[in-house]
Design a protein around this motif. Structure first.
Motif, PDB file in Angstrom:
ATOM      1  N   THR A  77     -11.654   0.442   2.711  1.00 45.34           N
ATOM      2  CA  THR A  77     -10.554  -0.290   2.532  1.00 45.34           C
ATOM      3  C   THR A  77      -9.685  -0.337   1.029  1.00 45.34           C
ATOM      4  OG1 THR A  77     -11.471  -2.367   1.579  1.00 45.34           O
ATOM      5  CG2 THR A  77     -11.251  -1.956   3.974  1.00 45.34           C
ATOM      6  N   LYS A  78     -10.503   0.126   0.156  1.00 40.56           N
ATOM      7  CA  LYS A  78     -10.151   0.114  -1.367  1.00 40.56           C
ATOM      8  C   LYS A  78      -9.415   1.297  -1.767  1.00 40.56           C
ATOM      9  CE  LYS A  78     -14.058  -3.025  -1.499  1.00 40.56           C
ATOM     10  NZ  LYS A  78     -15.424  -3.146  -1.610  1.00 40.56           N
ATOM     11  N   GLY A  79      -8.153   1.247  -1.477  1.00 36.32           N
ATOM     12  CA  GLY A  79      -7.255   1.943  -2.243  1.00 36.32           C
ATOM     13  C   GLY A  79      -7.378   3.433  -2.201  1.00 36.32           C
ATOM     14  N   SER A 137      -2.465  -4.713  -6.944  1.00 32.75           N
ATOM     15  CA  SER A 137      -3.111  -5.101  -5.689  1.00 32.75           C
ATOM     16  C   SER A 137      -1.737  -5.052  -4.773  1.00 32.75           C
ATOM     17  CB  SER A 137      -3.769  -6.382  -5.503  1.00 32.75           C
ATOM     18  OG  SER A 137      -4.323  -6.463  -4.307  1.00 32.75           O
ATOM     19  N   THR A 170      -2.626  -6.906  -1.958  1.00 29.05           N
ATOM     20  CA  THR A 170      -2.920  -8.203  -1.563  1.00 29.05           C
ATOM     21  C   THR A 170      -3.605  -8.856  -2.831  1.00 29.05           C
ATOM     22  OG1 THR A 170      -5.010  -7.339  -0.515  1.00 29.05           O
ATOM     23  CG2 THR A 170      -3.128  -7.528   0.993  1.00 29.05           C
ATOM     24  N   GLU A 192      -6.851  -2.968  -7.643  1.00 27.37           N
ATOM     25  CA  GLU A 192      -7.250  -3.669  -6.699  1.00 27.37           C
ATOM     26  C   GLU A 192      -7.984  -5.048  -6.872  1.00 27.37           C
ATOM     27  OE1 GLU A 192      -6.599  -2.715  -3.771  1.00 27.37           O
ATOM     28  OE2 GLU A 192      -6.058  -0.700  -4.200  1.00 27.37           O
ATOM     29  N   THR A 232       0.824  -1.060  -0.126  1.00 24.05           N
ATOM     30  CA  THR A 232       0.155   0.047  -0.048  1.00 24.05           C
ATOM     31  C   THR A 232       0.902   1.361  -0.050  1.00 24.05           C
ATOM     32  OG1 THR A 232      -0.099  -0.149   2.454  1.00 24.05           O
ATOM     33  CG2 THR A 232      -1.966  -0.951   0.933  1.00 24.05           C
ATOM     34  N   GLN A 287      -6.928  -9.734   3.413  1.00 25.91           N
ATOM     35  CA  GLN A 287      -6.677  -8.488   2.250  1.00 25.91           C
ATOM     36  C   GLN A 287      -7.522  -7.399   2.975  1.00 25.91           C
ATOM     37  OE1 GLN A 287      -8.951 -10.802  -0.585  1.00 25.91           O
ATOM     38  NE2 GLN A 287      -6.934 -11.408  -1.662  1.00 25.91           N
ATOM     39  N   GLN A 336      -5.595  -4.252   3.844  1.00 29.09           N
ATOM     40  CA  GLN A 336      -5.772  -2.962   2.992  1.00 29.09           C
ATOM     41  C   GLN A 336      -6.088  -1.750   3.842  1.00 29.09           C
ATOM     42  OE1 GLN A 336      -5.807  -2.498  -0.255  1.00 29.09           O
ATOM     43  NE2 GLN A 336      -5.219  -4.239  -1.044  1.00 29.09           N
ATOM     44  N   GLU A 365     -10.451  -7.888  -5.172  1.00 31.37           N
ATOM     45  CA  GLU A 365     -11.750  -7.515  -4.732  1.00 31.37           C
ATOM     46  C   GLU A 365     -12.741  -8.255  -5.224  1.00 31.37           C
ATOM     47  OE1 GLU A 365     -12.910  -5.986  -2.546  1.00 31.37           O
ATOM     48  OE2 GLU A 365     -11.277  -4.740  -1.818  1.00 31.37           O
TER      49      GLU A 365
END
Length: 817
Positions: free
Chosen positions: A631-633, A440, A442, A404, A307, A664, A668, A407
């Motif tokens: 959690t997503k970017g 990603s 993860t 990502e 990250t 994950q 994240q 996902e």
């Protein structure tokens, strides 16, 4: 020689349907065009021309088409191939794919229109009250739609009444085709060229001396256009003259002004391109060079970067190279929330070339984006959006970025086609010979397995950009904290201390709880009763905002109960907690702090994501509470602390992917912390601090997690070593669901033997009064996937032909997530 076309209709039937066309139509028609064609007795559907030939159908006589709807194809040949692959791979129909792929406005519907038969005599004594009402309404208006008659009579079943009136020859029933897309237009006005000469202009002003308000509009026009012959927006002119639309209308009627309508775009970029320079550091540059060399060999690249390692900068450089070659680029994201931040970054760099496409956009906006992509115009060289973007009509696709990629939201659940956008994008890229980069921190086990087995190329970024340290992760044992009475609500003493320290240092905080609402269970302390949803096998979740108990599956809701519904006791307590309760507690503990919440309940509007994220970016909100959307970017520069409220409800989930998903999600959300020079902190609250996944998260050990999970998957025969097809049966009749599931499982076992699991009830076995039962088919690596699906299709066709099971629906899900 007679010519024929095979059409795809937006209906869930396996076949294409053959229609006859004249030689003139055959000369004009091309693959991918839309035509309107009759289907059944009264319906007219939009069909897509998928094949042109001279072979008549064997079973039925081909009807002629109704009309051609396009001048140019709406789909490319590659898209038709892609549709066919999706329908075949995901065990659905091309009609299902058409429904998902085309914006609703492109699918013309036929609607029944009722009009009065002027030549018939009406005898009122022969008509019932309801029939008379319909005839009377039609006497005052030329035609009515079925829905309007339903509203007039205030009842749903109006067709019998209409049929009687048709039989009496009093009304006509027609099918009307209408197109839903309306271009957005802007209204301009311009002075009539007659008044351009100075003498004529003075004469006009003299004539208008008795109409001062009209004269004012003309004077305002001259001042706004500086005397030049120029059109001006009608709204702007009325505002400048402080006049109403009726005054302008009278000037248009007098032919002083001419009206002009111009089509304008709904979607576009109105800011300035700042084109910030992207300087890759040494590690990024090495990764970029490696990706480029692999692209030359047509390889799919997996970019495994921790990250905040600067993956987005690499994507932007790759997009720039593709666009400079005149190619189109697609940037896929798993969540609409993510587009908000990324659009700004891409538009600052590429300006008007970037267009956005996702489900929160209106039908007309989606049509506009679709047309830009179809025409391969400069506006729309780069498309950014969620999974449905893969269906856009690309002409010259050069690059697909899948951000990502791990996902699960890339998988479509309902309705069909139940496609996985990440895997489908790889197939789409192959059709266009385009490059694919997946990224990603993860990666999914499947993608990492493919990279280790040379199906994809693996490129790694192991350090954060600017050598920022990875956040420090601390695990808090809340079992011990409860025993020592060191909990304040759902906050441990250590988390409270961390929040105070971050607030003192003017840093922002993210609190993650993967459950929305206030409390998932309301329980009576006397008899143990918990209010259940009458339609689903789940307990109702308490939402404090509107003081309701709500079902998250069907939407059923009732007011909060003050006493037990079973025994009448007033001793009711809540069990478990969601984002709403965390928000309530944090506001009570820190009343002076601005708190925001981001979950499904707060992000229903079109711009709701944007507002929440902007408020947090601008530091108007100090603490942001949310579910996995967080959690997503997302890239927040001032987050010093991330608190995971309860790690256990992620781990204890009945799914073979639960441990991988937990790792994950936690890693994240931890990555949102400390993205600038100061090292961030992550606090994980758990009852089970020695769990292997929590230990792996605390040291960011992806490779060990992969190794352990891969061993388990190999042993228990799950992906990536085995493919899965899940068949879900659903029906309102409990015993019929069981009978049908047993029959289907036996039929499958006869072919696949021990690789068939079930039938089993899922964790929630009744939703919206329908009972669910699952059968899982495991497919070993050496077994042909295509042949397996052929057998499954045949068995399902046999199943659907059994009359007793007609009310049972079977939903095939290939590669369930």
């Amino acid at each position: 020689m007679q010519q024929f076309v095979d059409l795809i209709f937006p209906i869930p039937l396996d076949n294409r349907f053959t229609y006859s066309i004249s030689s003139e139509e055959a000369d004009f028609l091309q693959l991918g065009m839309r035509v309107a064609a009759p289907f059944g007795k009264t319906k007219i559907y939009t069909g897509i021309v998928a094949h042109m030939h001279t072979s008549p159908p064997e079973i039925y006589e081909a009807k002629p088409i109704h009309q051609i709807l396009d001048e140019k194809p709406l789909l490319s040949e590659n898209q038709l191939k892609f549709w066919k692959w999706i329908a075949s791979y995901y065990l659905c129909t091309e009609g299902d794919v058409m429904r998902a792929a085309l914006p609703g406005a492109f699918m013309l519907e036929s609607e029944s229109i009722v009009s009065l038969n002027k030549s018939s005599e009406i005898n009122e004594s022969e008509l019932s009250d309801e029939q008379f009402l319909v005839v009377e309404a039609l006497e005052s208006q030329s035609s009515m739609k079925i829905q309007e008659i339903e509203a007039l009579l205030d009842k749903k079943r109006v067709l019998p009444i209409i049929n009687v009136l048709v039989d009496k020859n009093l009304i006509n029933l027609n099918q009307e085709i209408y197109e839903q897309f309306k271009a957005k237009e802007s209204r301009y006005v311009q002075l009539n060229p007659l008044y351009e000469a100075e003498a004529e202009m003075h004469r006009l002003l003299d004539e208008l001396s008795n109409a001062p308000k009209q004269r004012e509009i003309v004077m305002a026009y001259f001042s706004q256009t500086a005397g030049k012959k120029k059109k001006i927006k009608a709204k702007k002119l009325m505002k400048a003259a402080s006049a109403s639309s009726s005054i302008l209308k009278s000037l248009i009627e007098k032919n002083v002004f001419q009206e002009i309508y111009e089509e304008i775009g709904r979607v576009g970029f109105e800011g300035e391109i700042t084109n910030p320079e992207i300087n890759l550091n040494k590690i990024q540059q090495e990764a970029f060079n490696k990706i480029k060399s692999e692209f030359n060999q047509d390889q799919v690249c997996l970019l495994h970067g921790v990250t905040s390692s600067g993956k987005t900068e690499i994507y932007i450089r790759l997009i720039e190279e593709a666009v400079n070659k005149g190619k189109q680029a697609l940037y896929l994201l798993p969540e609409i929330a993510l587009t908000t931040q990324l659009i700004k970054r891409l538009q600052n760099y590429f300006g008007d070339k970037v267009l956005v496409y996702h489900s929160k956009y209106s039908v007309n906006e989606r049509v506009e984006v679709y047309r830009h992509v179809l025409q391969n115009s400069e506006k729309g060289k780069i498309i950014i959006g969620a999974r449905s973007c893969i269906f856009l009509p690309f002409q010259d696709l050069g690059l697909i970025v899948i951000d990502e990629e791990h996902e699960s939201t890339y998988k479509q659940y309902d309705p069909a086609p139940r496609y996985q956008a990440r895997d489908s994008a790889v197939v789409l890229a192959a059709l266009f010979k385009a490059n694919v980069i997946m990224g990603s921190a993860t990666p999914s086990l499947e993608s990492y397995y493919n990279a280790l087995h040379n199906k994809y190329t693996l490129v790694e970024l192991s350090k954060r950009f600017g050598n920022v340290l990875m956040p420090e992760v601390e695990v808090v044992d809340i079992k011990v904290a409860h025993r020592k009475k060191k909990m304040t609500g759902h906050f441990s003493e250590r988390l409270m201390q961390g929040i105070k320290e971050s607030l003192d240092e003017n840093e922002q905080i993210i609190l993650f709880q993967n459950r929305r609402g206030f409390s998932p269970i309301l329980e009576c302390n006397t008899c143990g009763h918990s209010p259940q949803c009458p339609n689903c096998d789940v307990s109702l979740t308490y939402h404090s905002g509107n003081n309701q108990l709500r079902c998250h599956y069907c939407g059923y809701h009732i007011a909060m109960q003050l006493s037990c519904m079973a025994c009448g006791s007033n001793e009711i307590s809540t069990k478990g907690f969601g984002t709403e309760q965390v928000e309530t507690e944090i506001k009570a503990l820190f009343p002076e702090v601005n708190v925001g919440r981001m979950d499904q309940d707060t992000t229903r509007g079109k711009y709701s994501y944007e507002k929440i994220i902007e408020a947090f970016e601008n530091q108007e909100t100090q603490i942001l509470i949310g579910t996995q959307m967080l959690t997503k970017g997302l890239d927040f520069r001032n987050v010093g602390l991330v608190g995971i409220m309860n790690a256990d409800n992620l781990l204890n989930f009945p799914d073979f992917r639960a441990h991988e998903r937990s790792f994950q999600l936690m890693l994240q959300v931890a990555g949102r912390s400390g993205r600038t020079q100061k090292r961030g902190k992550v606090l994980i609250q758990t009852y089970n601090p020695h769990h292997q996944i929590i230990q792996q998260v605390s040291v960011g050990d992806y490779k060990n997690m992969y190794k352990e999970q891969a061993e388990d998957r190999y042993q228990y025969q799950y992906p990536p070593y085995f493919r899965l097809i899940r068949l879900t049966l659903k029906c309102r009749d409990y015993s019929k669901t069981n009978e049908a599931a047993d029959w289907l499982a036996r039929a499958l076992e006869n072919v696949f033997g021990r690789y068939v699991l079930g039938p089993e009830f899922p964790p929630v076995s009744r939703i919206r009064n329908e009972y669910y039962k699952n059968i899982m088919i495991k497919i070993p690596q050496k077994q042909s996937l295509g042949k397996t699906k052929e057998v499954v299709r045949k068995i399902l066709n046999t199943f659907n032909a059994i009359g007793a099971f007609r009310s049972v629906r079977v939903i095939p899900n290939v590669d369930p997530q």
